[in-house]
Design a protein around this motif. Sequence first.
Motif, PDB file in Angstrom:
ATOM      1  N   TYR A  36       0.830  -1.206   0.000  1.00 45.47           N
ATOM      2  CA  TYR A  36       0.000   0.000   0.000  1.00 45.47           C
ATOM      3  C   TYR A  36       0.867   1.260   0.000  1.00 45.47           C
ATOM      4  CZ  TYR A  36      -3.542  -3.304   1.606  1.00 45.47           C
ATOM      5  OH  TYR A  36      -4.380  -4.369   1.718  1.00 45.47           O
ATOM      6  N   ASN A  37       0.282   2.377  -0.402  1.00 42.31           N
ATOM      7  CA  ASN A  37       0.905   3.675  -0.163  1.00 42.31           C
ATOM      8  C   ASN A  37       0.755   3.946   1.328  1.00 42.31           C
ATOM      9  OD1 ASN A  37       1.394   4.346  -2.978  1.00 42.31           O
ATOM     10  ND2 ASN A  37      -0.813   4.529  -3.146  1.00 42.31           N
ATOM     11  N   ILE A  38       1.767   4.556   1.938  1.00 38.48           N
ATOM     12  CA  ILE A  38       1.759   4.744   3.390  1.00 38.48           C
ATOM     13  C   ILE A  38       1.757   6.226   3.759  1.00 38.48           C
ATOM     14  CG2 ILE A  38       3.068   4.400   5.525  1.00 38.48           C
ATOM     15  CD1 ILE A  38       4.096   1.793   4.392  1.00 38.48           C
ATOM     16  N   ILE A  39       0.860   6.574   4.688  1.00 33.17           N
ATOM     17  CA  ILE A  39       0.859   7.900   5.306  1.00 33.17           C
ATOM     18  C   ILE A  39       1.208   7.694   6.773  1.00 33.17           C
ATOM     19  CG2 ILE A  39      -0.506   9.905   5.973  1.00 33.17           C
ATOM     20  CD1 ILE A  39      -2.279   9.349   3.507  1.00 33.17           C
ATOM     21  N   ILE A  40       2.280   8.343   7.220  1.00 34.64           N
ATOM     22  CA  ILE A  40       2.704   8.289   8.614  1.00 34.64           C
ATOM     23  C   ILE A  40       2.169   9.546   9.292  1.00 34.64           C
ATOM     24  CG2 ILE A  40       4.709   8.371  10.157  1.00 34.64           C
ATOM     25  CD1 ILE A  40       4.511   5.700   8.764  1.00 34.64           C
ATOM     26  N   ASP A  41       1.202   9.397  10.167  1.00 33.59           N
ATOM     27  CA  ASP A  41       0.560  10.536  10.833  1.00 33.59           C
ATOM     28  C   ASP A  41       1.150  10.721  12.233  1.00 33.59           C
ATOM     29  OD1 ASP A  41      -1.047  12.457  11.935  1.00 33.59           O
ATOM     30  OD2 ASP A  41      -2.938  11.447  11.498  1.00 33.59           O
ATOM     31  N   ILE A  42       2.038  11.705  12.360  1.00 31.22           N
ATOM     32  CA  ILE A  42       2.655  11.986  13.660  1.00 31.22           C
ATOM     33  C   ILE A  42       2.359  13.428  14.094  1.00 31.22           C
ATOM     34  CG2 ILE A  42       4.454  10.220  13.605  1.00 31.22           C
ATOM     35  CD1 ILE A  42       6.359  12.296  12.429  1.00 31.22           C
ATOM     36  N   ARG A  43       1.167  13.898  13.767  1.00 26.31           N
ATOM     37  CA  ARG A  43       0.777  15.273  14.123  1.00 26.31           C
ATOM     38  C   ARG A  43       0.687  15.485  15.624  1.00 26.31           C
ATOM     39  NH1 ARG A  43      -4.572  15.924  10.978  1.00 26.31           N
ATOM     40  NH2 ARG A  43      -4.611  13.735  11.526  1.00 26.31           N
ATOM     41  N   MET A  44       0.499  14.429  16.397  1.00 28.64           N
ATOM     42  CA  MET A  44       0.365  14.583  17.842  1.00 28.64           C
ATOM     43  C   MET A  44       1.684  14.990  18.506  1.00 28.64           C
ATOM     44  SD  MET A  44       0.347  10.707  19.414  1.00 28.64           S
ATOM     45  CE  MET A  44      -0.093  11.322  21.000  1.00 28.64           C
ATOM     46  N   HIS A  45       2.795  14.758  17.826  1.00 26.69           N
ATOM     47  CA  HIS A  45       4.109  15.112  18.376  1.00 26.69           C
ATOM     48  C   HIS A  45       4.400  16.578  18.113  1.00 26.69           C
ATOM     49  CE1 HIS A  45       5.324  10.977  19.272  1.00 26.69           C
ATOM     50  NE2 HIS A  45       4.687  10.653  18.156  1.00 26.69           N
ATOM     51  N   LYS A  46       4.738  17.270  19.156  1.00 22.94           N
ATOM     52  CA  LYS A  46       5.098  18.687  19.041  1.00 22.94           C
ATOM     53  C   LYS A  46       6.612  18.812  19.177  1.00 22.94           C
ATOM     54  CE  LYS A  46       0.750  19.639  18.952  1.00 22.94           C
ATOM     55  NZ  LYS A  46       0.142  19.526  17.654  1.00 22.94           N
ATOM     56  N   ASP A  47       7.178  19.845  18.569  1.00 18.64           N
ATOM     57  CA  ASP A  47       8.614  20.133  18.658  1.00 18.64           C
ATOM     58  C   ASP A  47       9.489  18.985  18.163  1.00 18.64           C
ATOM     59  OD1 ASP A  47       8.019  22.630  19.782  1.00 18.64           O
ATOM     60  OD2 ASP A  47       7.883  21.739  21.782  1.00 18.64           O
ATOM     61  N   LEU A  48       9.149  18.427  17.010  1.00 25.98           N
ATOM     62  CA  LEU A  48       9.977  17.380  16.420  1.00 25.98           C
ATOM     63  C   LEU A  48      11.221  17.997  15.789  1.00 25.98           C
ATOM     64  CD1 LEU A  48       7.363  15.109  14.621  1.00 25.98           C
ATOM     65  CD2 LEU A  48       8.744  14.514  16.594  1.00 25.98           C
ATOM     66  N   SER A  49      12.327  17.294  15.894  1.00 28.49           N
ATOM     67  CA  SER A  49      13.552  17.769  15.254  1.00 28.49           C
ATOM     68  C   SER A  49      13.653  17.160  13.857  1.00 28.49           C
ATOM     69  CB  SER A  49      14.772  17.368  16.079  1.00 28.49           C
ATOM     70  OG  SER A  49      14.956  15.964  16.024  1.00 28.49           O
ATOM     71  N   VAL A  50      14.478  17.771  13.033  1.00 33.58           N
ATOM     72  CA  VAL A  50      14.710  17.255  11.688  1.00 33.58           C
ATOM     73  C   VAL A  50      15.322  15.858  11.783  1.00 33.58           C
ATOM     74  CG1 VAL A  50      16.021  17.622   9.558  1.00 33.58           C
ATOM     75  CG2 VAL A  50      14.924  19.550  10.700  1.00 33.58           C
ATOM     76  N   LYS A  51      16.174  15.657  12.778  1.00 31.91           N
ATOM     77  CA  LYS A  51      16.805  14.338  12.982  1.00 31.91           C
ATOM     78  C   LYS A  51      15.745  13.264  13.245  1.00 31.91           C
ATOM     79  CE  LYS A  51      20.308  11.998  15.721  1.00 31.91           C
ATOM     80  NZ  LYS A  51      21.221  12.079  16.864  1.00 31.91           N
ATOM     81  N   GLN A  52      14.747  13.596  14.038  1.00 35.35           N
ATOM     82  CA  GLN A  52      13.679  12.641  14.322  1.00 35.35           C
ATOM     83  C   GLN A  52      12.891  12.304  13.058  1.00 35.35           C
ATOM     84  OE1 GLN A  52      12.050  15.063  17.554  1.00 35.35           O
ATOM     85  NE2 GLN A  52      12.118  13.243  18.855  1.00 35.35           N
ATOM     86  N   ILE A  53      12.609  13.305  12.244  1.00 37.24           N
ATOM     87  CA  ILE A  53      11.895  13.075  10.983  1.00 37.24           C
ATOM     88  C   ILE A  53      12.763  12.232  10.049  1.00 37.24           C
ATOM     89  CG2 ILE A  53      10.952  14.170   8.916  1.00 37.24           C
ATOM     90  CD1 ILE A  53       9.175  14.517  11.359  1.00 37.24           C
ATOM     91  N   ASN A  54      14.060  12.542  10.001  1.00 39.74           N
ATOM     92  CA  ASN A  54      14.970  11.797   9.128  1.00 39.74           C
ATOM     93  C   ASN A  54      15.130  10.341   9.552  1.00 39.74           C
ATOM     94  OD1 ASN A  54      15.402  13.913   7.382  1.00 39.74           O
ATOM     95  ND2 ASN A  54      17.271  14.595   8.388  1.00 39.74           N
ATOM     96  N   SER A  55      14.724   9.996  10.762  1.00 33.48           N
ATOM     97  CA  SER A  55      14.811   8.602  11.194  1.00 33.48           C
ATOM     98  C   SER A  55      13.865   7.700  10.385  1.00 33.48           C
ATOM     99  CB  SER A  55      14.521   8.474  12.696  1.00 33.48           C
ATOM    100  OG  SER A  55      13.183   8.838  12.977  1.00 33.48           O
ATOM    101  N   PHE A  56      12.922   8.306   9.667  1.00 30.52           N
ATOM    102  CA  PHE A  56      12.023   7.543   8.800  1.00 30.52           C
ATOM    103  C   PHE A  56      12.618   7.301   7.412  1.00 30.52           C
ATOM    104  CE2 PHE A  56       9.099   9.189  11.964  1.00 30.52           C
ATOM    105  CZ  PHE A  56       8.229   8.130  12.163  1.00 30.52           C
TER     106      PHE A  56
END
Length: 110
Positions: A36-56
């Motif tokens: 399937y096409n995947i949507i990762i919904d992490i809107r509940m997390h506030k103050d995410l760093s670019v490093k955290q996003i890049n972990s995906f």
Amino acid sequence: MKVDQKGHTVCIKDTQGDLVSYLMKVTHEYKSFEKYNIIIDIRMHKDLSVKQINSFMPLSKTHKKAKKSFVIVTSDLDHNAVSDKLDVVRSLLEAHDIIEMEEIERDLGF
């Protein structure tokens, strides 16, 4: 983790609030989502760093090699600071729009 499937797209929403365990769980259960096409919904997390996003990134690369879309939805982030290799948007509507455009591109052979 809440999983919603609509057609050929799966939206995986983090419900626990722990980004590291969420990523591990999504990675562990990836085989059930790989078609399937995947949507990762992490809107509940506030103050995410670019490093955290890049972990995906590894998961995104694997999924895109299989000619499927991988989109991350988060609201509180400087989207210009994130790698161009990741599709990061602010809303679920934008995520669905990107998937629709990528599906059209794939159908046309791009």
